[in-house]
Motif scaffolding. Sequence first.
Motif, PDB file in Angstrom:
ATOM      1  N   LYS A 216      -9.604  49.721 -30.375  1.00  0.00           N
ATOM      2  CA  LYS A 216      -9.509  48.081 -30.397  1.00  0.00           C
ATOM      3  C   LYS A 216     -10.910  47.632 -30.057  1.00  0.00           C
ATOM      4  N   ALA A 217     -11.518  46.737 -30.530  1.00  0.00           N
ATOM      5  CA  ALA A 217     -12.932  46.274 -30.368  1.00  0.00           C
ATOM      6  C   ALA A 217     -13.175  46.007 -28.891  1.00  0.00           C
ATOM      7  N   ASN A 218     -12.005  45.545 -28.132  1.00  0.00           N
ATOM      8  CA  ASN A 218     -12.502  45.141 -26.843  1.00  0.00           C
ATOM      9  C   ASN A 218     -12.208  46.381 -25.828  1.00  0.00           C
ATOM     10  N   ALA A 219     -12.056  47.393 -26.142  1.00  0.00           N
ATOM     11  CA  ALA A 219     -11.768  48.686 -25.399  1.00  0.00           C
ATOM     12  C   ALA A 219     -12.812  49.772 -25.820  1.00  0.00           C
ATOM     13  N   ASN A 220     -13.411  50.407 -24.821  1.00  0.00           N
ATOM     14  CA  ASN A 220     -14.293  51.444 -24.819  1.00  0.00           C
ATOM     15  C   ASN A 220     -13.404  52.802 -25.029  1.00  0.00           C
ATOM     16  N   TYR A 221     -12.817  53.055 -26.082  1.00  0.00           N
ATOM     17  CA  TYR A 221     -11.933  54.011 -26.170  1.00  0.00           C
ATOM     18  C   TYR A 221     -12.688  55.586 -26.324  1.00  0.00           C
ATOM     19  N   ARG A 222     -14.043  55.163 -27.046  1.00  0.00           N
ATOM     20  CA  ARG A 222     -14.990  56.274 -27.102  1.00  0.00           C
ATOM     21  C   ARG A 222     -15.501  56.924 -25.984  1.00  0.00           C
ATOM     22  N   GLY A 223     -15.524  56.063 -24.848  1.00  0.00           N
ATOM     23  CA  GLY A 223     -15.794  56.340 -23.488  1.00  0.00           C
ATOM     24  C   GLY A 223     -14.848  57.243 -22.845  1.00  0.00           C
ATOM     25  N   PHE A 224     -13.720  56.826 -23.208  1.00  0.00           N
ATOM     26  CA  PHE A 224     -12.717  57.407 -22.537  1.00  0.00           C
ATOM     27  C   PHE A 224     -12.511  58.873 -23.027  1.00  0.00           C
ATOM     28  N   ILE A 225     -12.790  59.139 -24.311  1.00  0.00           N
ATOM     29  CA  ILE A 225     -12.946  60.366 -24.923  1.00  0.00           C
ATOM     30  C   ILE A 225     -14.130  61.115 -24.319  1.00  0.00           C
ATOM     31  N   GLU A 226     -15.235  60.703 -24.268  1.00  0.00           N
ATOM     32  CA  GLU A 226     -16.191  61.551 -23.623  1.00  0.00           C
ATOM     33  C   GLU A 226     -15.944  61.622 -22.059  1.00  0.00           C
ATOM     34  N   ALA A 227     -15.340  60.819 -21.415  1.00  0.00           N
ATOM     35  CA  ALA A 227     -15.081  61.322 -19.942  1.00  0.00           C
ATOM     36  C   ALA A 227     -13.879  62.261 -19.941  1.00  0.00           C
ATOM     37  N   ALA A 228     -13.133  62.386 -20.768  1.00  0.00           N
ATOM     38  CA  ALA A 228     -12.147  63.304 -21.031  1.00  0.00           C
ATOM     39  C   ALA A 228     -12.513  64.958 -21.290  1.00  0.00           C
ATOM     40  N   VAL A 229     -13.715  64.478 -22.306  1.00  0.00           N
ATOM     41  CA  VAL A 229     -14.517  65.987 -22.533  1.00  0.00           C
ATOM     42  C   VAL A 229     -15.303  66.527 -21.364  1.00  0.00           C
ATOM     43  N   ALA A 230     -15.968  65.442 -20.764  1.00  0.00           N
ATOM     44  CA  ALA A 230     -16.612  65.925 -19.579  1.00  0.00           C
ATOM     45  C   ALA A 230     -15.596  66.440 -18.498  1.00  0.00           C
TER      46      ALA A 230
END
Length: 379
Positions: A216-230
């Motif tokens: 969704k445009a209003n959600a930072n889903y890529r930021g969640f993936i980056e956080a999960a990877v980290a």
Amino acid sequence: MKVLVYADFRSSHARGWLEGIRSAGIDALAVSSEYVRDYEVVNPTDWVSTRRQGFLESEQTRPPRGVGRFLRWASTRQVSHTAMSVARLPARRRMLRAAIADYGPDVIQALRIPYEGLTILGMRTSIPRVVSTWGSDFEPMASTDPALTAWMRARFRRIDGFHTDSRTDLVRARKYGLAESVPVLYSAANFGVDESLFYYEPHRPSGVVVYPRKVKANANYRGFIEAAVALSASRSDLRFVAVGLKEIEAELVQTYGADRLANIRFTGQLTRSEMSEVMRSAQVVVTPTYWDGTPLTILEAIACGAAVVAGELPELRALHDDGLPIDLIQASSTQAIVNGIVAALSRDDAAAIAKTLPPQFDREANRTRAVEFYEKLLK
């Protein structure tokens, strides 16, 4: 009491509201602004509606070309939606007038302001009109579209009842001309959390972190993936669930590699039952949104006893200040998401979290509150 509900019944929120008021003993008719195949409604039959539905269905089976590409591009522009709604007004009003004449409602309710609400507010009728709002009606929709803003300002004084899931949106509505005397119902957009599905499970697994918001445009889903990877690099005890991100899994594998995504389970669209299973398993639910009303996923997470990490939004700040266990972060920051998850994992009060859901978001309480609200309009 008979209520005609005019909404886009492709939405689970609209279906939840309809089923909620029916469970309260209210006779309700569903009239849909968009064509729906899998739900019992009065469907639009005008040329634009049927052609639009055909285009949307064809997009699912083949990539868009030519005009299709242009229409997809136009759909990302807010002003295009307003222009399309203006063009469809005559047909929508004809359908509504026929439904009103046939059904004879005591109240008409539109979910939401753009564009169902503005449609009923432009019609001449003595029947009380309720308009609902949630999510992005004011921000960013109206704020980025001068035509929609002008349309709303011209119609808001005709509202007889106002339903919102956000106190912030009530303040905004006053600025658009909503009268102080208008009855207001503050409740969940979908009538409330279904506690037969979303409840605290004492024997849930530990270390499950869920992102429930899809692409969704209003959600930072890529930021969640980056956080999960980290986090996966240093925490082998954690498992992540990315709801609705299956469609971009291949792209993410190319970016990060399959090994770095091994602790993340990607899902497609989930049914309500499937979503409830995911939520009941979650220790932490992460919704890093940039704008929203009161996201249903946050309410469902709390009902399941999950610690919530969410973007800093006005309504969520108000709920946090009311005592709801929501940790607010800067949604655009991957590091803030990481820090929020780590802090939330340290919570050990799941049972206490599940007891904090206030009445306005409780389905059982809203059966009484909704009836009382409609009755005010008929006095």
